[in-house]
Write a protein that holds these residues in place. Structure first.
Motif, short mmCIF file in Angstrom:
data_model
loop_
_atom_site.label_atom_id
_atom_site.label_comp_id
_atom_site.label_asym_id
_atom_site.label_seq_id
_atom_site.Cartn_x
_atom_site.Cartn_y
_atom_site.Cartn_z
N LEU A 196 -5.82 -1.16 7.22
CA LEU A 196 -5.04 -2.18 6.54
C LEU A 196 -5.41 -3.58 7.02
N TYR B 202 0.84 -1.20 0.00
CA TYR B 202 0.00 0.00 0.00
C TYR B 202 0.87 1.24 0.00
N GLN C 96 -8.46 -4.99 5.16
CA GLN C 96 -8.41 -5.19 3.71
C GLN C 96 -8.66 -6.62 3.25
#
Length: 124
Positions: A55, A32, A58
């Motif tokens: 995160l 990312y 995800q």
């Protein structure tokens, strides 16, 4: 008769609305990248923990464009939720207790990029 006014919300996005040109992207984790606006918000407002939560979520999500909303519920209690482009709720976390100055923060995940809404059209 008196008119009751809602308290004006204190938004991170109002303060960080000056990112109007493309900047260098910053490597984050797991492939990312972060825009300059996200890096500045994370550093200046001490909220890298929020990026970590996003995160972590995800692998559960199947949407290339995600709208993340972090909103004060009451006092130091916040709700974090994510919607897709059509406003459909993808995930949420309630009762996050943190001493965060602002009432809300909105950010986007576009594929592998985390950005502020004002930056979103600058990056394909």
């Amino acid at each position: 008769m008196s008119i009751k006014r809602n308290k004006k919300r204190n938004s991170v996005n109002t303060l960080y609305d000056s990112y109007t040109s493309t900047e260098e992207l910053f490597e984050f984790k797991e492939g990312y990248k972060l825009t300059k606006g996200i890096v500045d918000v994370s550093n200046e407002e001490d909220c890298s923990w929020l990026l970590e939560i996003i995160l972590e979520e995800q692998p559960k999500l199947n949407s290339e464009i995600q709208h993340w909303h972090f909103k004060r519920v009451e006092g130091n209690i916040f709700r974090l939720y994510c919607t897709d482009e059509n406003g459909i709720l993808l995930t949420e976390k309630n009762d996050i207790t943190i001493p965060f100055y602002f009432d809300d923060l909105f950010l986007l995940v576009k594929k592998n990029l985390l950005c502020l809404p004002i930056e979103s059209k600058m990056y394909a």
